[in-house]
Design an enzyme around this catalytic site. Structure first.
Site, short mmCIF file in Angstrom:
data_model
loop_
_atom_site.label_atom_id
_atom_site.label_comp_id
_atom_site.label_asym_id
_atom_site.label_seq_id
_atom_site.Cartn_x
_atom_site.Cartn_y
_atom_site.Cartn_z
N HIS A 1 0.83 -1.21 0.00
CA HIS A 1 0.00 0.00 0.00
C HIS A 1 0.87 1.26 0.00
CE1 HIS A 1 -3.43 2.52 0.61
NE2 HIS A 1 -3.07 2.89 1.83
N ASP B 1 -3.49 9.11 3.45
CA ASP B 1 -3.68 7.70 3.14
C ASP B 1 -5.02 7.57 2.42
OD1 ASP B 1 -3.98 4.99 3.05
OD2 ASP B 1 -3.65 4.64 5.19
N CYS C 1 -3.99 3.07 -5.00
CA CYS C 1 -3.34 3.84 -3.93
C CYS C 1 -2.14 4.62 -4.44
CB CYS C 1 -2.94 2.93 -2.78
SG CYS C 1 -1.90 1.52 -3.26
#
EC number: 3.4.22.-
Length: 341
Positions: free
Chosen positions: A231, A248, A300
């Protein structure tokens, strides 16, 4: 036998028409016509009002997203952005003109030549071919490496780091237009916290003035790409606003650790490079909650790059998941041209 005249019943239409009735009927007709004209005018005013409100709303949104440059427009329409059949970008000449009229730089549509360039680079026949080489970073991008910019793929280090190099060069070309930023590559944070934990010595030579040409503390914003397992997230040292920021596109719950590591790094960096002690106890520690968030398990990296792109422009994060296909295509084009716009 006498004939009796037959008398028929009168209807309303049989009544003799007097001059007063004629005047009344004429008045009613004029009144009705006036009412119709008034209603048409009212509807026109209402439609104009709605249109003006929509335009005002779009202008208001543009003013909110532009911080660094007041004449930059941030309205955009993403309905015609995306990949078709995996990699063909939908852009017609008419749609392009409309998009150019309403879109700012972050959403500039690709032309037919640029779309063809990307499609060719992503084709099977170019998988083994080196498409571009970036001298300053010594990064080579092959057709295979570029495949990560197709939909539903995770970004790799080479594509991510080359794009960050292009952002650095963009800033150098036009320093008045962008914040003065430093873009760490994807290996920096891994080195900083690898092994037994935080280790400044592992990265102390990354930022000498001889290498950078400037002092890190003089930058407005310092970007720290972070890769945790599979991630991508982003750490930001914001010298302008004296705060440490963590973004995030999902919630992984590790922001506090990263914020503390960045704060400690800045203190050590300033002390080693300038022999000064900097107090960051009053600096903010911000986990950005109002941010664009991904709705899948593979975008991401693209969200992280766009966080960096928009912040370096001085723009708020006015994009969403639906813009990701467009951003993937645009990033591929910019890498192939070795120029970030």
């Amino acid at each position: 036998m006498a004939l009796v005249p037959k008398i028929r019943n009168r209807t309303i239409s049989d009544k003799p028409v007097s001059s007063s009735c004629t005047r009344t009927s004429s008045f009613r007709q004029r009144l009705l016509a006036s009412c119709k004209r008034f209603l048409r005018f009212k509807l026109l005013v209402r439609a104009s009002s709605v249109s003006l409100k929509k335009k005002a709303a779009r202008c208001s949104q543009s003013q909110q997203v532009v911080k660094h440059n007041d004449d930059r427009i941030e309205e955009h329409s993403s309905s015609n952005r995306g990949f078709k059949d995996g990699n063909n970008f939908l852009v017609s000449s008419t749609e392009t003109k409309k998009l150019v009229a309403f879109c700012g730089e972050p959403f500039q549509p690709l032309n037919e030549e640029e779309v063809a360039l990307v499609n060719s680079a992503l084709s099977k026949r170019n998988r083994k071919k080196i498409l571009v080489s970036h001298k300053n970073s010594n990064i080579d991008i092959s057709g295979e490496t570029l495949q990560c910019l197709r939909p539903n793929q995770w970004l790799n280090d080479d594509v991510t780091n080359l794009y960050l190099e292009l952002l650095k060069e963009r800033q150098t070309r036009d320093p008045q237009k962008y914040f003065k930023c430093h873009f760490f590559n994807t290996f920096f944070y891994v080195k900083l916290v690898s092994g037994s934990g935080y280790n400044y010595k592992a990265v102390s030579r990354w930022t000498t003035k001889r290498k950078l040409g400037y002092d890190l503390i003089d930058c407005d914003i310092i970007f720290v790409p972070i890769h945790i397992d599979i991630h991508w997230t982003l750490g930001v040292i914001n010298n302008r606003e004296r705060k440490f920021v963590y973004l995030d596109s999902l919630f992984t719950g590790v922001g506090h650790t990263i914020l503390n590591a960045m704060a400690k790094y800045l203190v050590d960096e300033v002390k080693q490079k300038s022999q000064k002690n900097i107090d960051v106890s009053s600096w903010g520690m911000e986990y950005v909650e109002e941010r664009p968030q991904q709705q899948n398990g593979y975008d991401c990296g693209m969200f992280m790059l766009k966080y960096i792109d928009f912040y370096s422009r001085g723009l708020s994060l006015q994009f969403s998941q639906k813009d990701m296909p467009y951003f993937r295509l645009r990033t591929a084009k910019e890498i192939l041209r070795l120029r970030a716009d």
